[in-house]
Design a protein around this motif. Structure first.
Motif, PDB file in Angstrom:
ATOM      1  N   THR A 195       1.769 -14.801   3.213  1.00 13.37           N
ATOM      2  CA  THR A 195       1.934 -14.412   1.816  1.00 13.37           C
ATOM      3  C   THR A 195       1.260 -15.454   0.929  1.00 13.37           C
ATOM      4  N   TYR A 236      -5.991  -4.483   4.634  1.00 16.11           N
ATOM      5  CA  TYR A 236      -4.607  -4.012   4.546  1.00 16.11           C
ATOM      6  C   TYR A 236      -3.945  -4.050   5.920  1.00 16.11           C
ATOM      7  N   ASP A 237      -4.629  -3.474   6.910  1.00 13.79           N
ATOM      8  CA  ASP A 237      -4.063  -3.428   8.262  1.00 13.79           C
ATOM      9  C   ASP A 237      -3.791  -4.834   8.802  1.00 13.79           C
ATOM     10  N   GLU A 255      -0.329 -12.386  12.245  1.00 13.33           N
ATOM     11  CA  GLU A 255       0.597 -13.452  11.858  1.00 13.33           C
ATOM     12  C   GLU A 255      -0.101 -14.655  11.240  1.00 13.33           C
ATOM     13  N   SER A 313      -3.279  -7.588   7.150  1.00  8.03           N
ATOM     14  CA  SER A 313      -2.199  -8.274   6.433  1.00  8.03           C
ATOM     15  C   SER A 313      -0.827  -7.802   6.903  1.00  8.03           C
ATOM     16  N   GLN A 314      -0.782  -6.648   7.538  1.00  8.54           N
ATOM     17  CA  GLN A 314       0.488  -6.120   8.029  1.00  8.54           C
ATOM     18  C   GLN A 314       0.842  -6.625   9.426  1.00  8.54           C
ATOM     19  N   CYS A 315      -0.176  -6.998  10.221  1.00 10.77           N
ATOM     20  CA  CYS A 315       0.142  -7.321  11.613  1.00 10.77           C
ATOM     21  C   CYS A 315      -0.416  -8.648  12.119  1.00 10.77           C
ATOM     22  N   HIS A 320      -3.389  -2.352  -2.844  1.00 15.30           N
ATOM     23  CA  HIS A 320      -2.621  -1.948  -4.022  1.00 15.30           C
ATOM     24  C   HIS A 320      -3.230  -2.547  -5.283  1.00 15.30           C
ATOM     25  N   THR A 341       3.412  -8.379   1.620  1.00 14.59           N
ATOM     26  CA  THR A 341       3.815  -7.137   2.271  1.00 14.59           C
ATOM     27  C   THR A 341       2.979  -5.964   1.791  1.00 14.59           C
ATOM     28  N   TRP A 342       2.717  -5.906   0.499  1.00 14.13           N
ATOM     29  CA  TRP A 342       1.846  -4.888  -0.094  1.00 14.13           C
ATOM     30  C   TRP A 342       0.692  -5.627  -0.759  1.00 14.13           C
ATOM     31  N   ALA A 383      -2.570 -11.662  -0.302  1.00  9.42           N
ATOM     32  CA  ALA A 383      -1.816 -11.125   0.825  1.00  9.42           C
ATOM     33  C   ALA A 383      -0.315 -11.210   0.571  1.00  9.42           C
TER      34      ALA A 383
END
Length: 118
Positions: free
Chosen positions: A36, A25-26, A32, A28-30, A66, A53-54, A51
């Motif tokens: 998606t 999760y972490d 690059e 996929s958020q930061c 999620h 945003t959520w 992958a």
């Protein structure tokens, strides 16, 4: 003679493996490098995810990622993928990989994927 499109008629898939769903999760958020639609794999938790945003799991277990809500009546895979800004092929690929690894698929996705229940 084959054209370039015939010689290279394959689709590149990016897979990212993690020690935990929290790490997935972490990242996929930061990170690059994770785009998606890429496939996230967490062997230790038996999770395969997509992958975005959520990031969401296609497996029955989602860990810190999620899980999808139940599809709306009449909703098909293409509509679900469009609503999540991924492709139906991303779902099929992730689910196929999960199956090959022996991980249970999220039961509500099985009818949309046209996969037999196990």
């Amino acid at each position: 003679m084959l054209t370039d499109s015939e010689r290279f008629a394959f689709e590149t898939r990016r897979h990212h493996a993690f020690a935990s769903t929290g790490n997935a999760y972490d990242a996929s958020q930061c990170d690059e490098a994770i785009k998606t639609g890429d496939t996230l794999i967490v062997l230790a938790e038996e999770v395969v995810a997509i992958a975005m945003t959520w990031p969401f799991a296609v497996t029955a277990t989602c860990g810190k990622l999620h899980s999808l809500s139940a599809p709306r009546p009449g909703e098909n895979l293409a509509a679900l993928a469009l609503s999540l800004h991924v492709r139906a092929a991303d779902f099929r690929h992730a689910a196929d990989l999960a199956r090959r690894l022996g991980f249970p698929i999220d039961p509500q996705l099985i009818p949309l994927l046209d996969m037999p229940a196990e």
